[in-house]
Design a protein around this motif. Structure first.
Motif, PDB file in Angstrom:
ATOM      1  N   GLN A  41       0.819  -1.216   0.000  1.00  0.00           N
ATOM      2  CA  GLN A  41       0.000   0.000   0.000  1.00  0.00           C
ATOM      3  C   GLN A  41       0.849   1.261   0.000  1.00  0.00           C
ATOM      4  O   GLN A  41       0.457   2.285  -0.572  1.00  0.00           O
ATOM      5  N   TYR A  46      -4.509  -7.443  -2.298  1.00  0.00           N
ATOM      6  CA  TYR A  46      -5.486  -6.861  -1.371  1.00  0.00           C
ATOM      7  C   TYR A  46      -6.700  -7.775  -1.288  1.00  0.00           C
ATOM      8  O   TYR A  46      -6.835  -8.734  -2.053  1.00  0.00           O
ATOM      9  N   ARG A  47      -7.595  -7.460  -0.368  1.00  0.00           N
ATOM     10  CA  ARG A  47      -8.886  -8.148  -0.331  1.00  0.00           C
ATOM     11  C   ARG A  47      -9.962  -7.176  -0.783  1.00  0.00           C
ATOM     12  O   ARG A  47      -9.786  -5.947  -0.725  1.00  0.00           O
ATOM     13  N   TYR A  48     -11.092  -7.707  -1.245  1.00  0.00           N
ATOM     14  CA  TYR A  48     -12.168  -6.893  -1.796  1.00  0.00           C
ATOM     15  C   TYR A  48     -13.500  -7.383  -1.249  1.00  0.00           C
ATOM     16  O   TYR A  48     -13.764  -8.591  -1.216  1.00  0.00           O
ATOM     17  N   GLU A  49     -14.315  -6.441  -0.808  1.00  0.00           N
ATOM     18  CA  GLU A  49     -15.633  -6.807  -0.302  1.00  0.00           C
ATOM     19  C   GLU A  49     -16.597  -7.002  -1.462  1.00  0.00           C
ATOM     20  O   GLU A  49     -16.358  -6.525  -2.580  1.00  0.00           O
ATOM     21  N   SER A  87     -17.447  -4.500  -4.449  1.00  0.00           N
ATOM     22  CA  SER A  87     -16.557  -3.338  -4.338  1.00  0.00           C
ATOM     23  C   SER A  87     -15.230  -3.612  -5.044  1.00  0.00           C
ATOM     24  O   SER A  87     -14.725  -4.740  -5.038  1.00  0.00           O
ATOM     25  N   THR A 112     -12.679  -1.530  -4.219  1.00  0.00           N
ATOM     26  CA  THR A 112     -11.749  -0.816  -3.351  1.00  0.00           C
ATOM     27  C   THR A 112     -10.770  -1.793  -2.711  1.00  0.00           C
ATOM     28  O   THR A 112     -11.183  -2.725  -2.019  1.00  0.00           O
ATOM     29  N   LEU A 116      -8.374  -3.326  -0.077  1.00  0.00           N
ATOM     30  CA  LEU A 116      -8.244  -3.227   1.373  1.00  0.00           C
ATOM     31  C   LEU A 116      -7.040  -4.055   1.821  1.00  0.00           C
ATOM     32  O   LEU A 116      -6.879  -5.209   1.405  1.00  0.00           O
ATOM     33  N   PRO A 117      -6.162  -3.489   2.652  1.00  0.00           N
ATOM     34  CA  PRO A 117      -5.012  -4.263   3.144  1.00  0.00           C
ATOM     35  C   PRO A 117      -5.472  -5.539   3.835  1.00  0.00           C
ATOM     36  O   PRO A 117      -6.500  -5.549   4.536  1.00  0.00           O
ATOM     37  N   ASP A 118      -4.732  -6.623   3.625  1.00  0.00           N
ATOM     38  CA  ASP A 118      -5.106  -7.926   4.170  1.00  0.00           C
ATOM     39  C   ASP A 118      -4.004  -8.418   5.095  1.00  0.00           C
ATOM     40  O   ASP A 118      -2.858  -8.595   4.658  1.00  0.00           O
TER      41      ASP A 118
END
Length: 698
Positions: free
Chosen positions: A504, A568-571, A574, A576, A578-580
């Protein structure tokens, strides 16, 4: 009287006609001629109304690019428009083709405007880092209201005649025809009906309706996302707001001051360079202008995956029938479903009607049979990066396709000559490297093989224009131009994480520079399996490609956004990143296994190692003739990889930083890190030694 502007009279209509090919640009000769012709018309007792019309294919399409960067000679465009606006006789502007920038501003200074149905109007100055500087920000909102004026000016996109009529920008739209006759008919109506002089500057109803509105702050808030890092869009909002808060003459002064702010911004230089570079890349070095171009009416695409489906959409959008071929019905069905979803997404945004969706889907013929490609004029292979698989496909295409059909590969890294060797017609083989998502990204990297014919080169460049792409011709070699630079940056980004940075942090440094996303988020978007296959192909070719924690992610099924997990992970729903914590642990485990002692890495080192390594590689690419000109590299990176256009592209940016500064850093990193990618490129060394820059190379 100017040679490019004439005055004549037909009955009681005085005709001011501009004839300055190719686009009737508002150069000094045109501006002077307009003033002289207006004075003649006002002095002509037989003329009761004046008509402004242009010869050729378009109305005035904006400023004369030959005057960019030079002092503006009198009369300036605001002075010309002021004279037309204050004419004692009604002035009608007859618009065909495009009325853009200063062209539309001139038309807004006239009292009436008539357009033919195919005409388009707009104020694109923001795309050059500027704002309309001849009254566009003051007159347009008096016709359209605040919201539409802000949208047109901050985006810079033209609109069609019918929309312009609905907004009040033009007073009438007539069927396409002889623009002079259309204008004369409308001018005669103005005269017969006794219509008065009607100055846009005097209109106030739209101002009253929007005065005190929150629309200006709403636009500023939206621009923080849409135009992140840009300067001129925010100045455009300030200028339009002045139309609502100041008397007209004061608003004009405010517009001028803001225009000069934009002129002084370094972003303007970058955007102007990008503007001219985009037009220059169409002129391929060594390719004669009169080179014949083959007719391309029907296209085939092999592979119905993400890339193949997106490529097929480009041609369907351009009205061309497409045969979309794959090995299984399931793959075809999935591909067609994705294409339909993409079109339906556009429809939800109001860009397509249901009928248009069906028209475009009907142009795409699904097929499982290579025989359906017998009559195509161009076929594009778009399967995964495996040389043996591509060679097998090209051997099949060679046997099936008609003589003269162009056989193209969408490969992003592989040797075009090796692919062409599977055919008996290497002169018809070329690379056509689309960028993901292929139906959206503007770049088309056309790759010439050693035996690709000039006719094929000219044809694929023409095809790029036809489907709305920016085509750039490049030479053959691993990764061509864009991906070759991308891969050295990617290796450096990976090394930085191995040494102690986080994904990131690396991504943030690049987005702070103006990229829409950093290298790790971009890898997730493209799919980590894509990079993995490329690395595997290089390993098969005997290239030493070290194992990395990115390979481990692929082995664990973390392929990026499509699996909701990558770097990263993603919901759900989304995009966007996200740090995992799981990835952070995986990286720590990898560092320990490799015996890497981590350290704190500052942002400046990340910037230098990710960008300067690209500049060094670009210098090699130029030396080897893979790219013909620095501007080709700039255009590829702006339109294919999101390099911020306001920085002009990587090599324009490098010139601004200073090649001596970059070379000193490259030498320092080579001493510290070693590796071929940090060995100073001879061209970079020579340019610094001679006190020259990339911009000096043509």
């Amino acid at each position: 009287m100017s040679e490019v502007v004439t005055y004549t009279r037909e009955d009681r209509v005085g005709v001011i006609c501009v004839n300055y090919p190719p686009v009737n640009a508002l150069g000094h000769g045109v501006r002077s001629g307009l003033v002289a012709a207006l004075e003649q018309g006002l002095a002509d007792a037989g003329a009761g109304v004046l008509l402004l019309v242009c010869e050729g294919r378009t109305f005035m399409a904006g400023a004369d690019i030959r005057e960019f960067g030079k002092p503006m000679l009198e009369p300036t465009l605001p002075e010309v428009i002021h004279r037309f606006e204050n004419s004692t006789k009604p002035v009608v502007a007859a618009i065909h083709g495009t009325a853009l920038g200063g062209g539309l501003e001139t038309a807004l200074g006239c009292h009436y405007r008539v357009a033919v149905a195919s005409a388009r109007v707009g104020l694109p100055e923001v795309k050059l880092g500027l704002l309309p500087g001849a009254g566009g920000t003051q007159r347009l909102p008096r016709l359209t209201g605040a919201a539409k004026a802000l949208e047109m000016i901050t985006r810079g996109d033209p609109i069609g005649a019918e929309e312009a009529l609905a907004l009040g920008i033009v007073d009438a739209v007539e069927p396409d025809g002889d623009i002079r006759q259309v204008g004369l008919a409308f001018a005669r109506r103005v005269l017969a009906e006794g219509r008065p002089v009607r100055r846009v500057r005097d209109l106030t109803d739209k101002l009253e309706a929007d005065r005190g509105s929150e629309v200006f702050q709403q636009f500023r808030d939206a621009l923080k996302i849409r135009a992140r890092g840009l300067f001129s869009p925010f100045k455009c909002v300030d200028a339009v707001e002045a139309a609502f808060t100041l008397p007209f003459d004061e608003g004009m002064k405010r517009e001028r001051a803001l225009f000069l702010d934009c002129m002084a911004s370094p972003q303007r230089a970058g955007l102007v360079h990008a503007f001219f570079a985009e037009r220059q890349v169409a002129k391929v070095k060594g390719l004669a202008k009169e080179t014949p171009v083959r007719e391309v009416r029907r296209v085939g695409v092999v592979g119905a995956g993400t890339m193949g489906g997106g490529i097929a959409m480009n041609f369907a959008n351009a009205g061309m029938p497409v045969v979309l071929l794959d090995a299984s019905q399931d793959a075809l069905d999935r591909g067609l479903a994705v294409i339909r979803r993409n079109y339906e997404h556009s429809a939800r945004k109001g860009k397509l009607s249901p009928a248009q969706i069906e028209e475009r889907m009907a142009r795409i013929q699904p097929s499982l049979d290579y025989d359906d490609l017998r009559d195509v004029d161009l076929v594009i292979e778009a399967v995964f990066e495996d040389l043996a698989v591509k060679q097998a496909i090209f051997a099949r295409l060679d046997a099936v396709c008609k003589p003269g059909a162009i056989l193209a590969s969408n490969t992003s890294t592989l040797d075009i000559d090796a692919i062409a060797s599977a055919t008996r017609r290497p002169e018809d083989v070329v690379g056509m490297h689309f960028f993901s998502p292929a139906n959206v990204m503007k770049l088309l990297e056309n790759v010439r093989g050693r035996r690709t014919s000039d006719e094929v080169k000219a044809t694929v460049m023409a095809v790029a224009r036809r489907i709305g792409k920016v085509g750039v011709m490049v030479g053959n070699g691993y990764g061509f131009v864009g991906n070759r630079m991308l891969h050295v940056r990617g290796a450096e980004a990976l090394a930085l994480v191995n040494e102690g940075a986080s994904p990131q942090q690396v991504d943030r440094v690049l987005t702070d520079l103006g990229f829409p996303m950093g290298p790790f988020a971009m890898a997730d978007l493209a799919g980590l399996d894509v990079g993995y296959r490329i690395r595997e192909e290089r390993r098969k070719a005997g290239v030493v490609v070290p194992d990395s924690w990115m390979d481990t992610l692929v082995a664990r099924g973390r392929l990026g956004q499509k699996t909701q997990a990558g770097v990263y992970r993603y919901e759900d729903g989304s995009r966007t990143p996200l740090p995992d914590p799981d990835v952070a642990t995986l990286i720590e485990d990898f560092r320990r296994a490799q015996g890497i002692a981590t350290r704190t890495i500052d942002d400046q080192e990340i910037l230098e190692r990710c960008l300067y390594v690209m500049i060094n590689e670009a210098a090699r690419i130029l030396e080897e003739g893979i790219a013909d000109r620095p501007l080709d590299i700039d255009v590829i990176w702006i339109h294919g990889y999101g390099f911020p256009a306001y920085r002009g592209g990587p090599l324009f940016w490098a010139d601004q930083v200073g090649l001596d500064t970059i070379l000193a850093a490259v030498r320092g990193y080579h001493e510290r890190l070693g590796g071929e990618s940090w060995r100073p490129a001879p061209l970079l060394e020579r340019l610094v030694r001679e006190g020259r820059c990339f911009g000096d190379l043509t």
